[in-house]
Design a protein around this motif. Structure first.
Motif, PDB file in Angstrom:
ATOM      1  N   LYS A  62       0.846  -1.185   0.000  1.00 12.65           N
ATOM      2  CA  LYS A  62       0.000   0.000   0.000  1.00 12.65           C
ATOM      3  C   LYS A  62       0.893   1.251   0.000  1.00 12.65           C
ATOM      4  CE  LYS A  62      -3.910  -2.022   2.476  1.00 12.65           C
ATOM      5  NZ  LYS A  62      -4.779  -1.926   3.673  1.00 12.65           N
ATOM      6  N   PRO A  63       0.474   2.294  -0.683  1.00 11.38           N
ATOM      7  CA  PRO A  63       1.276   3.529  -0.676  1.00 11.38           C
ATOM      8  C   PRO A  63       1.442   4.060   0.748  1.00 11.38           C
ATOM      9  CG  PRO A  63      -0.444   3.618  -2.350  1.00 11.38           C
ATOM     10  CD  PRO A  63      -0.717   2.397  -1.528  1.00 11.38           C
ATOM     11  N   ARG A  64       2.662   4.477   1.075  1.00  9.66           N
ATOM     12  CA  ARG A  64       2.930   4.997   2.415  1.00  9.66           C
ATOM     13  C   ARG A  64       2.506   6.460   2.505  1.00  9.66           C
ATOM     14  NH1 ARG A  64       6.915   1.843   0.775  1.00  9.66           N
ATOM     15  NH2 ARG A  64       7.599   0.099   2.074  1.00  9.66           N
ATOM     16  N   ARG A  65       2.113   6.848   3.684  1.00 10.89           N
ATOM     17  CA  ARG A  65       1.760   8.245   3.924  1.00 10.89           C
ATOM     18  C   ARG A  65       2.959   8.939   4.562  1.00 10.89           C
ATOM     19  NH1 ARG A  65      -3.454   9.634   3.271  1.00 10.89           N
ATOM     20  NH2 ARG A  65      -4.978   7.967   3.013  1.00 10.89           N
ATOM     21  N   ASP A  66       3.582   9.804   3.824  1.00 10.72           N
ATOM     22  CA  ASP A  66       4.751  10.532   4.319  1.00 10.72           C
ATOM     23  C   ASP A  66       4.356  11.993   4.517  1.00 10.72           C
ATOM     24  OD1 ASP A  66       7.284  12.314   3.648  1.00 10.72           O
ATOM     25  OD2 ASP A  66       7.974  10.397   4.475  1.00 10.72           O
ATOM     26  N   PHE A  67       4.556  12.519   5.734  1.00 11.92           N
ATOM     27  CA  PHE A  67       4.100  13.865   6.056  1.00 11.92           C
ATOM     28  C   PHE A  67       4.761  14.915   5.168  1.00 11.92           C
ATOM     29  CE2 PHE A  67       4.770  17.864   8.322  1.00 11.92           C
ATOM     30  CZ  PHE A  67       3.457  18.232   8.572  1.00 11.92           C
ATOM     31  N   ASP A  68       6.093  14.808   4.975  1.00 12.57           N
ATOM     32  CA  ASP A  68       6.805  15.808   4.174  1.00 12.57           C
ATOM     33  C   ASP A  68       6.250  15.871   2.755  1.00 12.57           C
ATOM     34  OD1 ASP A  68       8.287  16.002   6.441  1.00 12.57           O
ATOM     35  OD2 ASP A  68      10.232  15.916   5.434  1.00 12.57           O
ATOM     36  N   LEU A  69       6.109  14.695   2.138  1.00 12.43           N
ATOM     37  CA  LEU A  69       5.613  14.671   0.761  1.00 12.43           C
ATOM     38  C   LEU A  69       4.172  15.145   0.685  1.00 12.43           C
ATOM     39  CD1 LEU A  69       7.112  11.277  -0.454  1.00 12.43           C
ATOM     40  CD2 LEU A  69       7.941  13.581  -0.971  1.00 12.43           C
ATOM     41  N   ILE A  74       0.782  20.211  -0.983  1.00 14.58           N
ATOM     42  CA  ILE A  74      -0.116  21.341  -0.728  1.00 14.58           C
ATOM     43  C   ILE A  74       0.674  22.656  -0.704  1.00 14.58           C
ATOM     44  CG2 ILE A  74      -1.766  22.351   0.891  1.00 14.58           C
ATOM     45  CD1 ILE A  74      -2.306  19.506   1.903  1.00 14.58           C
ATOM     46  N   ALA A  75       1.777  22.682   0.079  1.00 11.85           N
ATOM     47  CA  ALA A  75       2.539  23.924   0.270  1.00 11.85           C
ATOM     48  C   ALA A  75       3.189  24.405  -1.015  1.00 11.85           C
ATOM     49  CB  ALA A  75       3.606  23.723   1.347  1.00 11.85           C
TER      50      ALA A  75
END
Length: 487
Positions: A62-69, A74-75
């Motif tokens: 499953k695709p990982r959730r990385d906060f930075d990416l 968004i930013a």
């Protein structure tokens, strides 16, 4: 003969020792090189594995959730990046303005409402001559007290919040988003960061231009930083927007309309910064835009205590001290101009009468022009000076505490009545909001510009260019306003 053999023997021993030392050194260099090479390769492979772990999704995973990416999508987005930036900085400005109200009021009560009468009573007790009492307490002390009460709380809030955004890693994303806009105007992408710092204090914004390596682009950033509304000019914008523009809207919308008027002036400053940057890059400061290589650092938790300490010591206290130094003579000049008489009229009265026709041509008046001349050292004392000079010029009784004594009123209605008694209209308020944006930097900022550039020429340009623009803009607005009103 024995001595010669002994010398040869000693030389042989020395030569052998040197050869052994060189062999040992070569062996050590080889071992160190091997260790360094091994350590370097391990570090590269470790970083590569970490990046692959974050960025690569293997089959069946499953695709990982990385906060930075996730946050960078968004930013740094062309769609959401700018709204997020406007939202965050609007929040920072709102917290700064709203949060500074209470401590500013407390300092004003302590230093002005209580401290000033206490010192006046002490002066009367020891029998100081009236002119020394007035010069020291009504002039110098009140100028310094207003600067501290108006300037200190916003800086103690804004600078730490700005630094926290920098430590978190968000400000490089702001520079990334604005780089294309500034590059098209002939400026450097990092100018966006110095401009943002200028919203807290233009002197601090000038110092922050050190992050720009190109001397040409750094000079552009220095000259245009005055178009960022510093915290000393926010009170002027807010009070005028509240009592003149907000009053035009229904009561339930008055606050919102006032806020939008202030935000519009701030955005106009950003637009003018880009326009003037483009003009400078095409005329006096021609040159190629330097390559802006920006490495986006990882997001990290801000070091709150260290940030607060550094912001207060390195920025707030440093800038405040410079402002106080320049406010001292300003207070003296303000009091002297209101109390030195030529005939039956004070020097300030003569200057107001002399400048009034020119001020009215600009949609302003002589009081405003004189206030901005004598209050060059600090924008924080502009409103108290305008109120004092308005009462002086209109010979109003029962308002204020005497000639040369700066004051402010708690009631917006009372402030409005004084302005209206001085002949103010909506045009006066609108053009003063524009002139508050477009006028010379304060003395602290001018001194900082000279220290950073080492050039009297560019310091003069940075000081006079916004004044020329302010006079031109207010003149055009006044003529168009009167033309529309007369038709």
């Amino acid at each position: 003969m024995r001595k010669a053999r002994a010398a040869n023997y000693g030389a042989g021993i020395a030569g052998g020792a040197r050869e052994n030392i060189l062999q040992t050194a070569d062996a050590l260099r080889w071992e160190i090189g091997q260790d360094f090479h091994k350590t370097l390769m391990e570090s590269i492979y470790t970083d590569a594995a970490r990046i692959a772990e974050r960025a690569v999704t293997r089959s069946g995973e499953k695709p990982r959730r990385d906060f930075d990416l996730l946050f960078d999508r968004i930013a740094s987005s062309r769609i959401w990046g700018f709204p997020l930036m406007l939202l965050l900085f609007s929040l920072v400005f709102w917290i700064t303005i709203a949060g500074a109200n209470v401590p500013s009021r407390m300092l004003a009560v302590l230093l002005v409402e209580n401290g000033h009468p206490f010192l006046k009573g002490l002066s009367a007790t020891i029998g100081l001559p009236w002119w020394i009492d007035g010069l020291l307490l009504d002039g110098i002390y009140l100028a310094v007290a207003w600067v501290i009460s108006v300037m200190l709380p916003p800086m103690m809030i804004f600078f730490p919040m700005f630094t926290l955004l920098e430590d978190f890693g968000y400000l490089p994303r702001v520079a990334f988003n604005l780089d294309n806009l500034f590059r098209k105007s002939g400026a450097h992408g990092k100018q966006s960061l110095s401009m943002m710092m200028g919203f807290g204090c233009n002197a601090a914004g000038i110092i922050s231009t050190r992050i720009i390596d190109s001397p040409r682009e750094r000079l552009i950033a220095i000259i245009t930083n005055n178009f960022a509304l510093c915290n000393g000019r926010w009170p002027t914008q807010i009070i005028l927007a509240t009592i003149f523009i907000g009053a035009l809207a229904p009561a339930h919308l008055a606050g919102f309309i006032s806020a939008m008027a202030v935000v519009s002036i701030a955005l106009l400053g950003v637009a003018l910064s880009l326009v003037v940057s483009w003009f400078l890059s095409k005329t006096w400061l021609r040159g190629e835009v330097s390559v802006f290589s920006l490495e986006l650092p990882p997001y990290r938790p801000p070091r709150i205590l260290q940030t607060i300490y550094t912001s207060i010591i390195d920025r707030t206290i440093f800038v405040l001290w410079r402002a106080i130094v320049f406010a001292l003579p300003a207070g003296a000049v303000i009091w002297l101009s209101a109390n030195i008489m030529i005939g039956d009229v004070s020097v300030a009265g003569h200057l107001i009468d002399w400048m009034n026709p020119f001020g009215l041509l600009l949609g302003l008046n002589g009081v405003i022009l004189l206030a901005y001349i004598v209050a060059i050292p600090a924008n924080e004392i502009v409103v108290p000076t305008i109120l004092m000079l308005t009462v002086l010029a209109g010979r109003m009784s029962g308002v204020g505490e005497g000639a040369g004594v700066m004051f402010e009123l708690d009631s917006a209605g009372d402030t409005l009545r004084i302005f209206q008694a001085g002949g103010w209209t909506l045009l006066t308020a609108v053009n003063l909001m524009l002139f508050s944006l477009l006028h010379n930097p304060c003395s602290t900022t001018i001194y900082t510009i000279y220290k950073e550039t080492g050039s009297a020429k560019w310091t003069t340009v940075a000081a006079l260019l916004p004044v020329a623009m302010g006079l031109g803009v207010t003149f055009v607005v006044a003529q168009v306003w009167r033309l529309v009103a007369g038709s």
